[in-house]
Write a protein that holds these residues in place. Structure first.
Motif, PDB file in Angstrom:
ATOM      1  N   GLN A   1       9.710  20.579  15.392  1.00 48.93           N
ATOM      2  CA  GLN A   1      11.004  20.582  14.699  1.00 48.93           C
ATOM      3  C   GLN A   1      11.641  21.954  14.895  1.00 48.93           C
ATOM      4  O   GLN A   1      11.032  22.970  14.548  1.00 48.93           O
ATOM      5  N   ASP A   2      12.810  21.974  15.480  1.00 46.38           N
ATOM      6  CA  ASP A   2      13.547  23.224  15.694  1.00 46.38           C
ATOM      7  C   ASP A   2      12.708  24.276  16.435  1.00 46.38           C
ATOM      8  O   ASP A   2      12.709  25.465  16.081  1.00 46.38           O
ATOM      9  N   GLY A   3      11.947  23.830  17.444  1.00 49.42           N
ATOM     10  CA  GLY A   3      11.173  24.758  18.261  1.00 49.42           C
ATOM     11  C   GLY A   3       9.870  25.232  17.634  1.00 49.42           C
ATOM     12  O   GLY A   3       9.217  26.119  18.164  1.00 49.42           O
ATOM     13  N   ARG A   4       9.472  24.626  16.523  1.00 49.24           N
ATOM     14  CA  ARG A   4       8.219  24.988  15.848  1.00 49.24           C
ATOM     15  C   ARG A   4       7.372  23.738  15.672  1.00 49.24           C
ATOM     16  O   ARG A   4       7.893  22.637  15.555  1.00 49.24           O
ATOM     17  N   PHE A   5       6.064  23.947  15.633  1.00 48.55           N
ATOM     18  CA  PHE A   5       5.118  22.847  15.519  1.00 48.55           C
ATOM     19  C   PHE A   5       4.388  22.925  14.183  1.00 48.55           C
ATOM     20  O   PHE A   5       4.000  24.007  13.741  1.00 48.55           O
ATOM     21  N   LEU A   6       4.203  21.763  13.577  1.00 50.87           N
ATOM     22  CA  LEU A   6       3.507  21.672  12.300  1.00 50.87           C
ATOM     23  C   LEU A   6       1.996  21.732  12.525  1.00 50.87           C
ATOM     24  O   LEU A   6       1.437  20.905  13.241  1.00 50.87           O
ATOM     25  N   LEU A   7       1.356  22.729  11.939  1.00 55.35           N
ATOM     26  CA  LEU A   7      -0.099  22.870  11.990  1.00 55.35           C
ATOM     27  C   LEU A   7      -0.635  23.002  10.581  1.00 55.35           C
ATOM     28  O   LEU A   7       0.120  23.284   9.644  1.00 55.35           O
TER      29      LEU A   7
ATOM     30  N   PHE B   1      -0.434  11.272  18.540  1.00 48.22           N
ATOM     31  CA  PHE B   1       0.869  10.632  18.391  1.00 48.22           C
ATOM     32  C   PHE B   1       1.906  11.690  18.064  1.00 48.22           C
ATOM     33  O   PHE B   1       1.659  12.597  17.271  1.00 48.22           O
ATOM     34  N   GLY B   2       3.073  11.572  18.671  1.00 53.81           N
ATOM     35  CA  GLY B   2       4.182  12.459  18.356  1.00 53.81           C
ATOM     36  C   GLY B   2       5.130  11.766  17.417  1.00 53.81           C
ATOM     37  O   GLY B   2       5.248  10.534  17.415  1.00 53.81           O
ATOM     38  N   GLY B   3       5.806  12.551  16.608  1.00 50.84           N
ATOM     39  CA  GLY B   3       6.760  11.965  15.671  1.00 50.84           C
ATOM     40  C   GLY B   3       7.394  13.014  14.797  1.00 50.84           C
ATOM     41  O   GLY B   3       7.369  14.214  15.108  1.00 50.84           O
ATOM     42  N   THR B   4       7.938  12.548  13.686  1.00 49.32           N
ATOM     43  CA  THR B   4       8.643  13.418  12.759  1.00 49.32           C
ATOM     44  C   THR B   4       8.024  13.301  11.371  1.00 49.32           C
ATOM     45  O   THR B   4       7.306  12.335  11.082  1.00 49.32           O
ATOM     46  N   VAL B   5       8.330  14.285  10.547  1.00 45.17           N
ATOM     47  CA  VAL B   5       7.864  14.260   9.161  1.00 45.17           C
ATOM     48  C   VAL B   5       9.046  14.451   8.229  1.00 45.17           C
ATOM     49  O   VAL B   5      10.070  15.036   8.601  1.00 45.17           O
ATOM     50  N   GLY B   6       8.865  13.957   7.002  1.00 37.46           N
ATOM     51  CA  GLY B   6       9.851  14.194   5.957  1.00 37.46           C
ATOM     52  C   GLY B   6       9.545  15.499   5.249  1.00 37.46           C
ATOM     53  O   GLY B   6       8.676  16.266   5.662  1.00 37.46           O
TER      54      GLY B   6
ATOM     55  N   LEU C   1       1.673  25.215   8.299  1.00 36.14           N
ATOM     56  CA  LEU C   1       2.411  26.273   8.991  1.00 36.14           C
ATOM     57  C   LEU C   1       3.326  25.652  10.040  1.00 36.14           C
ATOM     58  O   LEU C   1       2.990  24.626  10.635  1.00 36.14           O
ATOM     59  N   TRP C   2       4.447  26.282  10.282  1.00 37.95           N
ATOM     60  CA  TRP C   2       5.327  25.921  11.388  1.00 37.95           C
ATOM     61  C   TRP C   2       5.307  27.094  12.361  1.00 37.95           C
ATOM     62  O   TRP C   2       5.791  28.178  12.052  1.00 37.95           O
ATOM     63  N   LEU C   3       4.696  26.894  13.528  1.00 36.16           N
ATOM     64  CA  LEU C   3       4.547  27.966  14.516  1.00 36.16           C
ATOM     65  C   LEU C   3       5.220  27.595  15.824  1.00 36.16           C
ATOM     66  O   LEU C   3       5.277  26.415  16.196  1.00 36.16           O
ATOM     67  N   THR C   4       5.679  28.603  16.546  1.00 36.97           N
ATOM     68  CA  THR C   4       6.239  28.367  17.876  1.00 36.97           C
ATOM     69  C   THR C   4       5.094  28.112  18.855  1.00 36.97           C
ATOM     70  O   THR C   4       3.932  28.447  18.577  1.00 36.97           O
ATOM     71  N   ALA C   5       5.425  27.579  20.006  1.00 39.28           N
ATOM     72  CA  ALA C   5       4.408  27.350  21.035  1.00 39.28           C
ATOM     73  C   ALA C   5       3.754  28.670  21.434  1.00 39.28           C
ATOM     74  O   ALA C   5       2.538  28.727  21.635  1.00 39.28           O
TER      75      ALA C   5
END
Length: 159
Positions: free
Chosen positions: A17-23, A91-96, A112-116
């Motif tokens: 989301q917005d260039g960051r990944f949920l970990l 699986f790829g997708g979105t979260v609320g 955490l939301w981290l960049t690649a």
């Protein structure tokens, strides 16, 4: 008699989301704080899609909406006293939004939301070598249809 090889089957949610990944940051049995995609084990009587939605909710307190199958991944993790092979269905997708008041699963310290680049730079803290591989595959544009994972009706029948 030779014991049959049985890898542990896991599912993982890969969310950008917005260039960051949920970990998630999780505390392992040895007390280390490690990073992982929201992930967990497939349970009997459960489809991989149901499992990834459940695991993402338990670990992030967010509803996960799978949009595509990222792939099947196999990795062997060897530690003192452990030699485990994991088959991960990602699986790829979105979260609320995070659900207020919902606790994170035991062992999960925070999300955490981290960049690649931040994820690449923290490879020594990855719970699995598959954390970064799944993200790299998503970044490369890999998208398979959800129906690439077929679940026979017999999975849902009680024995």
């Amino acid at each position: 008699m030779v014991q049959r090889f049985k890898p542990n089957v896991t599912v993982a949610a890969v969310v950008e989301q917005d260039g960051r990944f949920l970990l998630v940051e999780e505390k392992t049995a040895t007390g280390q704080l490690m990073l992982n995609n929201p992930a967990g084990h497939l349970e009997q009587g459960e489809s991989p899609l149901d499992a990834v939605v459940r695991e993402a909710l338990e670990e992030t307190a967010r509803d996960f909406r799978p949009e595509f199958f990222l792939g099947a991944y196999l990795a062997r993790v060897q530690r003192p006293g452990d030699d485990i092979t994991y088959l991960r269905l990602a699986f790829g997708g979105t979260v609320g939004e995070q659900i207020a008041g919902r606790a994170l699963d035991e062992g999960i310290v925070r999300t955490l939301w981290l960049t690649a680049d931040e994820i690449r730079a923290s490879a020594e803290r990855h719970r699995s070598p598959l954390v970064l591989q799944c993200i790299e595959d998503l970044l490369s544009g890999r998208r398979l249809p959800l129906d690439a994972v077929h679940v026979h009706a017999s999975v849902f029948r009680p024995s």
